[in-house]
Design a protein around this motif. Structure first.
Motif, short mmCIF file in Angstrom:
data_model
loop_
_atom_site.label_atom_id
_atom_site.label_comp_id
_atom_site.label_asym_id
_atom_site.label_seq_id
_atom_site.Cartn_x
_atom_site.Cartn_y
_atom_site.Cartn_z
N LEU A 1 0.37 -11.74 3.69
CA LEU A 1 -0.84 -11.89 4.51
C LEU A 1 -1.80 -10.73 4.25
N ASP A 2 -1.27 -9.49 4.15
CA ASP A 2 -2.11 -8.34 3.83
C ASP A 2 -2.83 -8.56 2.51
N LEU B 1 -6.86 -8.92 1.69
CA LEU B 1 -7.50 -8.05 0.71
C LEU B 1 -8.23 -8.87 -0.35
N ILE B 2 -7.56 -9.88 -0.86
CA ILE B 2 -8.15 -10.72 -1.91
C ILE B 2 -9.33 -11.51 -1.37
N ALA B 3 -9.25 -11.93 -0.10
CA ALA B 3 -10.35 -12.71 0.49
C ALA B 3 -11.65 -11.91 0.50
N GLY B 4 -11.56 -10.57 0.56
CA GLY B 4 -12.75 -9.74 0.58
C GLY B 4 -13.32 -9.43 -0.79
N LYS C 1 9.75 -9.97 10.92
CA LYS C 1 11.03 -10.15 10.22
C LYS C 1 10.88 -10.36 8.73
N SER C 2 9.72 -10.76 8.25
CA SER C 2 9.54 -11.01 6.82
C SER C 2 9.06 -9.78 6.05
N ASN C 3 8.71 -8.70 6.76
CA ASN C 3 8.23 -7.49 6.09
C ASN C 3 9.37 -6.71 5.45
N GLN C 4 8.99 -5.93 4.45
CA GLN C 4 9.95 -5.04 3.80
C GLN C 4 9.50 -3.61 4.03
N LEU C 5 10.49 -2.73 4.20
CA LEU C 5 10.22 -1.31 4.39
C LEU C 5 10.91 -0.52 3.28
N ARG C 6 10.30 0.58 2.90
CA ARG C 6 10.92 1.50 1.95
C ARG C 6 11.41 2.70 2.77
N VAL C 7 12.64 3.11 2.53
CA VAL C 7 13.21 4.27 3.21
C VAL C 7 13.41 5.35 2.15
#
Length: 92
Positions: free
Chosen positions: A55-56, A60-63, A32-38
């Motif tokens: 979270l993504d 990414l930053i953790a790596g 529910k917190s994600n955003q999508l582009r249409v």
């Protein structure tokens, strides 16, 4: 238009909101917190793209390597002084 394998029928709510089938939410890891582009392509088809979530970005930053990297005015750095950064820059 025929049924395309891997496609699903969607519903439009009373508020004219699109209800995405669970199978797609699960495959795209959408919550529910994600955003999508249409976007609409030249054939009139709607395309959905998921934006990276916080979270993504955290994963990414953790790596990324954590070390001091001095970059000169030409955009160069010394790989001997920043070996983790250099290794990260050359990953495929």
């Amino acid at each position: 238009m025929g049924f395309i394998p891997g496609s699903e029928t969607i519903k439009i709510s009373s508020k004219r909101q699109v209800v995405m089938p669970f199978v797609f939410r699960e495959r795209l890891i959408i919550s529910k917190s994600n955003q999508l582009r249409v976007t609409r392509n030249e054939n009139g088809q709607l395309m959905l793209e998921r934006f990276p979530s916080s979270l993504d970005w955290k994963e990414l930053i953790a790596g990324m390597p954590v070390e001091r990297v001095d970059i000169d005015s030409e955009g160069r750095y010394d790989p001997k002084k920043s070996p983790s950064f250099d290794e990260w820059m050359h990953e495929e």
